[in-house]
Scaffold this motif. Structure first.
Motif, PDB file in Angstrom:
ATOM      1  N   TYR A 118      52.064  31.465  42.234  1.00  0.00           N
ATOM      2  CA  TYR A 118      52.406  32.671  41.707  1.00  0.00           C
ATOM      3  C   TYR A 118      52.411  32.689  39.903  1.00  0.00           C
ATOM      4  O   TYR A 118      51.594  33.349  39.387  1.00  0.00           O
ATOM      5  CB  TYR A 118      53.600  33.407  42.343  1.00  0.00           C
ATOM      6  CG  TYR A 118      53.731  34.651  41.721  1.00  0.00           C
ATOM      7  CD1 TYR A 118      52.983  35.812  41.965  1.00  0.00           C
ATOM      8  CD2 TYR A 118      55.019  35.086  40.952  1.00  0.00           C
ATOM      9  CE1 TYR A 118      53.129  37.330  41.548  1.00  0.00           C
ATOM     10  CE2 TYR A 118      55.407  36.296  40.512  1.00  0.00           C
ATOM     11  CZ  TYR A 118      54.396  37.288  40.925  1.00  0.00           C
ATOM     12  OH  TYR A 118      54.552  38.723  40.359  1.00  0.00           O
TER      13      TYR A 118
ATOM     14  N   LEU B 181      48.758  32.338  39.134  1.00  0.00           N
ATOM     15  CA  LEU B 181      47.976  33.618  39.176  1.00  0.00           C
ATOM     16  C   LEU B 181      48.528  34.509  38.101  1.00  0.00           C
ATOM     17  O   LEU B 181      47.534  35.266  37.498  1.00  0.00           O
ATOM     18  CB  LEU B 181      48.235  34.110  40.490  1.00  0.00           C
ATOM     19  CG  LEU B 181      47.720  33.558  41.673  1.00  0.00           C
ATOM     20  CD1 LEU B 181      48.151  34.333  42.868  1.00  0.00           C
ATOM     21  CD2 LEU B 181      46.435  33.264  41.494  1.00  0.00           C
TER      22      LEU B 181
ATOM     23  N   ARG C 153      47.596  38.539  43.631  1.00  0.00           N
ATOM     24  CA  ARG C 153      48.682  38.641  42.312  1.00  0.00           C
ATOM     25  C   ARG C 153      49.131  40.120  41.961  1.00  0.00           C
ATOM     26  O   ARG C 153      50.289  40.026  42.238  1.00  0.00           O
ATOM     27  CB  ARG C 153      47.952  38.121  41.173  1.00  0.00           C
ATOM     28  CG  ARG C 153      48.845  38.095  39.831  1.00  0.00           C
ATOM     29  CD  ARG C 153      48.302  37.921  38.549  1.00  0.00           C
ATOM     30  NE  ARG C 153      47.149  39.318  38.275  1.00  0.00           N
ATOM     31  CZ  ARG C 153      46.167  39.312  37.865  1.00  0.00           C
ATOM     32  NH1 ARG C 153      45.464  37.983  37.338  1.00  0.00           N
ATOM     33  NH2 ARG C 153      45.239  40.445  37.813  1.00  0.00           N
TER      34      ARG C 153
ATOM     35  N   GLN D 110      53.095  40.954  42.617  1.00  0.00           N
ATOM     36  CA  GLN D 110      53.804  41.209  41.872  1.00  0.00           C
ATOM     37  C   GLN D 110      54.262  42.724  42.250  1.00  0.00           C
ATOM     38  O   GLN D 110      55.539  43.238  41.632  1.00  0.00           O
ATOM     39  CB  GLN D 110      53.043  41.412  40.468  1.00  0.00           C
ATOM     40  CG  GLN D 110      53.720  41.680  39.255  1.00  0.00           C
ATOM     41  CD  GLN D 110      52.735  41.371  37.964  1.00  0.00           C
ATOM     42  OE1 GLN D 110      51.857  41.937  37.723  1.00  0.00           O
ATOM     43  NE2 GLN D 110      53.642  41.020  36.727  1.00  0.00           N
TER      44      GLN D 110
END
Length: 141
Positions: free
Chosen positions: A38, A41, A103, A107
């Motif tokens: 993560y 990304l 992503r 998020q």
């Protein structure tokens, strides 16, 4: 010595950081991402194309440590890596459209969790907290 008027910043931020990591972990698991994946990304959102070494530096990771993460993301077609035409010893890294979608979805879900955590704060306090935190984060870089 007189008693300190407040706890140290780390003493206040560390428990909050641990809580945020605990909230993120199930979200990352649902999206099939490790924390480092993560972070990669997210890092590729700041600069669309990085060398592997520059990406590692930007996300504060050891460049050898992120190689397996990059390998996994590439295998899953979430990033692309190709030799730099100007220096074939260097790999360039960028997000694929699938990586950008993952992503963004991850998020979004993480920020929904954060919104629930911050929901009890008055709106002005929440806005101030986020603004100041962003400023401190940018300074730390």
């Amino acid at each position: 010595m007189p008693k300190a008027p407040r706890p140290d910043l780390a003493a206040m931020l560390l428990p909050l950081g641990r809580t945020l990591v605990d909230l993120e972990r199930p979200v990352l698991d649902r999206h099939g991402l490790s924390m480092w994946a993560y972070v990669v990304l997210l890092g590729l959102d700041v600069e669309p194309v990085y060398t592997q070494a520059a990406l590692a530096k930007a996300i504060r990771a050891d460049k050898t440590r992120i190689i397996p993460v990059l390998d996994d993301l590439q295998r899953r077609e979430l990033i692309r890596r190709e030799p730099d035409p100007a220096d074939r010893r260097v790999n360039l890294v960028w997000l694929t459209p699938a990586g950008a979608r993952l992503r963004e979805a991850t998020q979004h879900d993480i920020q929904e969790q954060e919104a629930r955590l911050l929901a009890d704060l008055p709106a002005t306090d929440r806005d101030t907290f986020l603004r100041v935190l962003r400023q401190l984060s940018e300074r730390a870089r």
